[in-house]
Design a protein around this motif. Structure first.
Motif, PDB file in Angstrom:
ATOM      1  N   HIS A   1       0.806  -1.080  -0.010  1.00 32.17           N
ATOM      2  CA  HIS A   1       0.140   0.121  -0.171  1.00 32.17           C
ATOM      3  C   HIS A   1       0.806   1.227  -0.004  1.00 32.17           C
ATOM      4  O   HIS A   1       0.130   2.343  -0.300  1.00 32.17           O
ATOM      5  CB  HIS A   1      -0.912  -0.041   1.329  1.00 32.17           C
ATOM      6  CG  HIS A   1      -1.907  -1.445   1.257  1.00 32.17           C
ATOM      7  ND1 HIS A   1      -2.512  -1.460   0.275  1.00 32.17           N
ATOM      8  CD2 HIS A   1      -1.874  -2.166   2.335  1.00 32.17           C
ATOM      9  CE1 HIS A   1      -3.272  -2.748   0.614  1.00 32.17           C
ATOM     10  NE2 HIS A   1      -2.791  -3.027   2.020  1.00 32.17           N
ATOM     11  N   THR A   2       2.114   1.157   0.269  1.00 31.27           N
ATOM     12  CA  THR A   2       2.956   2.539   0.241  1.00 31.27           C
ATOM     13  C   THR A   2       4.400   1.994  -0.072  1.00 31.27           C
ATOM     14  O   THR A   2       4.523   0.982   0.005  1.00 31.27           O
ATOM     15  CB  THR A   2       2.904   3.442   1.515  1.00 31.27           C
ATOM     16  OG1 THR A   2       3.346   4.255   1.358  1.00 31.27           O
ATOM     17  CG2 THR A   2       3.454   2.359   2.592  1.00 31.27           C
ATOM     18  N   ILE A   3       5.104   2.995  -0.125  1.00 29.03           N
ATOM     19  CA  ILE A   3       6.687   2.887  -0.414  1.00 29.03           C
ATOM     20  C   ILE A   3       7.255   3.850   0.544  1.00 29.03           C
ATOM     21  O   ILE A   3       7.141   5.260   0.097  1.00 29.03           O
ATOM     22  CB  ILE A   3       6.953   2.790  -1.874  1.00 29.03           C
ATOM     23  CG1 ILE A   3       6.418   1.912  -2.544  1.00 29.03           C
ATOM     24  CG2 ILE A   3       8.577   2.718  -1.950  1.00 29.03           C
ATOM     25  CD1 ILE A   3       6.652   1.476  -4.050  1.00 29.03           C
ATOM     26  N   ASP A   4       8.347   3.720   1.483  1.00 24.51           N
ATOM     27  CA  ASP A   4       8.707   4.718   2.129  1.00 24.51           C
ATOM     28  C   ASP A   4      10.188   4.808   1.681  1.00 24.51           C
ATOM     29  O   ASP A   4      10.659   5.908   1.949  1.00 24.51           O
ATOM     30  CB  ASP A   4       8.840   4.353   3.710  1.00 24.51           C
ATOM     31  CG  ASP A   4       7.308   4.182   4.188  1.00 24.51           C
ATOM     32  OD1 ASP A   4       6.567   5.268   4.232  1.00 24.51           O
ATOM     33  OD2 ASP A   4       6.668   3.067   4.648  1.00 24.51           O
ATOM     34  N   ILE A   5      10.844   3.796   1.400  1.00 26.67           N
ATOM     35  CA  ILE A   5      12.268   3.647   1.296  1.00 26.67           C
ATOM     36  C   ILE A   5      12.538   2.998  -0.383  1.00 26.67           C
ATOM     37  O   ILE A   5      12.048   2.104  -0.679  1.00 26.67           O
ATOM     38  CB  ILE A   5      13.060   2.887   2.127  1.00 26.67           C
ATOM     39  CG1 ILE A   5      12.801   3.401   3.649  1.00 26.67           C
ATOM     40  CG2 ILE A   5      14.444   2.880   1.887  1.00 26.67           C
ATOM     41  CD1 ILE A   5      13.357   2.523   4.560  1.00 26.67           C
ATOM     42  N   LEU A   6      13.167   3.771  -1.112  1.00 30.77           N
ATOM     43  CA  LEU A   6      13.639   3.237  -2.389  1.00 30.77           C
ATOM     44  C   LEU A   6      15.309   3.128  -2.572  1.00 30.77           C
ATOM     45  O   LEU A   6      15.992   4.235  -2.427  1.00 30.77           O
ATOM     46  CB  LEU A   6      13.233   4.145  -3.565  1.00 30.77           C
ATOM     47  CG  LEU A   6      13.709   3.660  -4.929  1.00 30.77           C
ATOM     48  CD1 LEU A   6      13.380   2.105  -5.327  1.00 30.77           C
ATOM     49  CD2 LEU A   6      13.310   4.579  -6.048  1.00 30.77           C
ATOM     50  N   LEU A   7      15.616   2.043  -2.404  1.00 35.96           N
ATOM     51  CA  LEU A   7      17.315   1.717  -2.823  1.00 35.96           C
ATOM     52  C   LEU A   7      17.441   1.450  -4.124  1.00 35.96           C
ATOM     53  O   LEU A   7      17.207   0.205  -4.492  1.00 35.96           O
ATOM     54  CB  LEU A   7      17.617   0.735  -1.754  1.00 35.96           C
ATOM     55  CG  LEU A   7      19.146   0.166  -1.962  1.00 35.96           C
ATOM     56  CD1 LEU A   7      20.078   1.277  -1.616  1.00 35.96           C
ATOM     57  CD2 LEU A   7      19.663  -0.887  -0.973  1.00 35.96           C
ATOM     58  N   ASN A   8      17.999   2.229  -4.977  1.00 40.54           N
ATOM     59  CA  ASN A   8      18.546   1.693  -6.322  1.00 40.54           C
ATOM     60  C   ASN A   8      19.972   0.973  -6.344  1.00 40.54           C
ATOM     61  O   ASN A   8      20.990   1.981  -6.561  1.00 40.54           O
ATOM     62  CB  ASN A   8      18.531   2.982  -7.147  1.00 40.54           C
ATOM     63  CG  ASN A   8      16.966   3.497  -7.530  1.00 40.54           C
ATOM     64  OD1 ASN A   8      16.097   2.889  -7.650  1.00 40.54           O
ATOM     65  ND2 ASN A   8      16.582   4.694  -7.218  1.00 40.54           N
ATOM     66  N   ASP A   9      19.833  -0.154  -6.442  1.00 46.90           N
ATOM     67  CA  ASP A   9      21.109  -0.927  -6.117  1.00 46.90           C
ATOM     68  C   ASP A   9      21.703  -1.310  -7.480  1.00 46.90           C
ATOM     69  O   ASP A   9      22.830  -1.598  -7.616  1.00 46.90           O
ATOM     70  CB  ASP A   9      21.202  -1.811  -5.236  1.00 46.90           C
ATOM     71  CG  ASP A   9      22.258  -2.671  -5.072  1.00 46.90           C
ATOM     72  OD1 ASP A   9      23.465  -2.065  -4.489  1.00 46.90           O
ATOM     73  OD2 ASP A   9      22.355  -4.138  -5.464  1.00 46.90           O
ATOM     74  N   ALA A  10      20.851  -1.709  -8.389  1.00 50.56           N
ATOM     75  CA  ALA A  10      21.032  -2.555  -9.628  1.00 50.56           C
ATOM     76  C   ALA A  10      21.930  -1.637 -10.553  1.00 50.56           C
ATOM     77  O   ALA A  10      21.677  -0.427 -10.563  1.00 50.56           O
ATOM     78  CB  ALA A  10      19.558  -2.724 -10.237  1.00 50.56           C
ATOM     79  N   GLY A  11      22.865  -2.363 -11.061  1.00 54.55           N
ATOM     80  CA  GLY A  11      23.915  -1.712 -11.914  1.00 54.55           C
ATOM     81  C   GLY A  11      24.785  -2.752 -12.353  1.00 54.55           C
ATOM     82  O   GLY A  11      24.991  -4.125 -11.919  1.00 54.55           O
ATOM     83  N   ILE A  12      25.456  -2.409 -13.587  1.00 52.88           N
ATOM     84  CA  ILE A  12      26.639  -3.193 -14.347  1.00 52.88           C
ATOM     85  C   ILE A  12      27.719  -2.401 -14.567  1.00 52.88           C
ATOM     86  O   ILE A  12      27.849  -1.044 -14.522  1.00 52.88           O
ATOM     87  CB  ILE A  12      25.875  -3.872 -15.488  1.00 52.88           C
ATOM     88  CG1 ILE A  12      25.512  -2.652 -16.478  1.00 52.88           C
ATOM     89  CG2 ILE A  12      24.754  -4.975 -15.282  1.00 52.88           C
ATOM     90  CD1 ILE A  12      25.165  -2.995 -17.786  1.00 52.88           C
ATOM     91  N   ALA A  13      28.895  -3.097 -14.452  1.00 51.91           N
ATOM     92  CA  ALA A  13      30.040  -2.575 -14.933  1.00 51.91           C
ATOM     93  C   ALA A  13      30.758  -3.260 -16.049  1.00 51.91           C
ATOM     94  O   ALA A  13      30.922  -4.283 -16.019  1.00 51.91           O
ATOM     95  CB  ALA A  13      31.123  -2.577 -13.745  1.00 51.91           C
TER      96      ALA A  13
END
Length: 255
Positions: free
Chosen positions: A82-94
């Motif tokens: 029902h909600t989102i309080d925290i967003l951790l954008n961790d996905a990545g490539i090198a």
């Protein structure tokens, strides 16, 4: 101050490595966690592990470079929590290589994952946070946003560019979203062992020896050492911290 009971955290790139570790750390602090990644089978394993400890976690398959996939994933999280309080954008490539050797396809792949992916996640999560006048966004950049390698074997021009763009996006969002009770910060890890580095950098003995000789800590980061900074920027302990790049690098950026 680091306690997250009643909060909902979304973590991208959560099927393994630092993202999975962060999901476990959020759950330990009482948050309900939604783990996003493309590999659903690996997500399910991490979710099952978290739920065995009587915490709350769900797995949501998502390709963060695809807008329809991101929108569907955010809708699924909202339907469940029902909600989102925290967003951790961790996905990545090198992707290694210089401007002379990189293909246009490699450039687009790296920028699409490392930058466009964060843009798309924020595009659909920020309106939720603005409505509730609260949100914590943490973007995983890199020490390579501010440092680069001279050694041709270690050149990663598109990685440098994409992670610098993450910092720029972080600052831009922080400036305009702070008035809505949303903080946006970035973390800049140096070398940590993860699925992405275990079979590449950690297998290059000459590189590791040079890194350890240069880094004041004399070693790479260990699993779990990024969790504290992540929890700090995701909790009310950092209520007046906004638009910052926190380098978690053993001091390598100061030498």
């Amino acid at each position: 101050m680091f306690e997250l009971s009643g909060k909902v955290a979304v973590i991208t790139g959560a099927s393994s490595g630092l993202g999975a570790d962060a999901a476990r750390a959020y759950a330990e602090q009482g948050a309900k966690v939604a783990l996003l990644a493309r590999r659903k089978d690996k997500l399910d394993n991490v979710v099952a592990e978290i739920n065995r400890t009587r915490k709350h976690a769900i797995a949501v398959q998502c390709d963060i470079a695809d807008e329809s996939s991101v929108q569907a994933a955010v809708d699924e999280v909202l339907e469940r929590y029902h909600t989102i309080d925290i967003l951790l954008n961790d996905a990545g490539i090198a992707i290694p290589g210089s401007v002379e050797t990189l293909t246009a396809e490699q450039w687009d792949l790296a920028m699409g994952t490392n930058v466009k992916g964060i843009f798309l996640m924020c595009k659909y999560v920020v309106p939720v946070m603005k409505k509730q006048k609260y949100g914590k966004i943490v973007n995983i950049a890199s020490v390579n946003a501010v440092l680069a390698d001279k050694d041709p074997r270690m050149v990663r021009h598109v990685y440098n560019a994409s992670k610098s763009a993450v910092v720029g996006l972080t600052v831009g969002m922080a400036a305009s979203l702070g008035q809505f009770g949303i903080t946006v910060n970035a973390l800049g890890p140096a070398l940590f062992e993860s699925e992405m580095t275990a079979n590449t950098l950690f297998k290059q003995e000459q590189f590791l020896n040079a890194y350890n000789a240069l880094c004041p800590a004399s070693r790479p980061g260990r699993r779990g050492e990024l969790n504290g900074p992540i929890l700090f920027l995701s909790s009310d302990a950092s209520s007046y911290v906004n638009g910052q790049l926190l380098l978690v690098d053993g001091g390598i950026s100061i030498v």
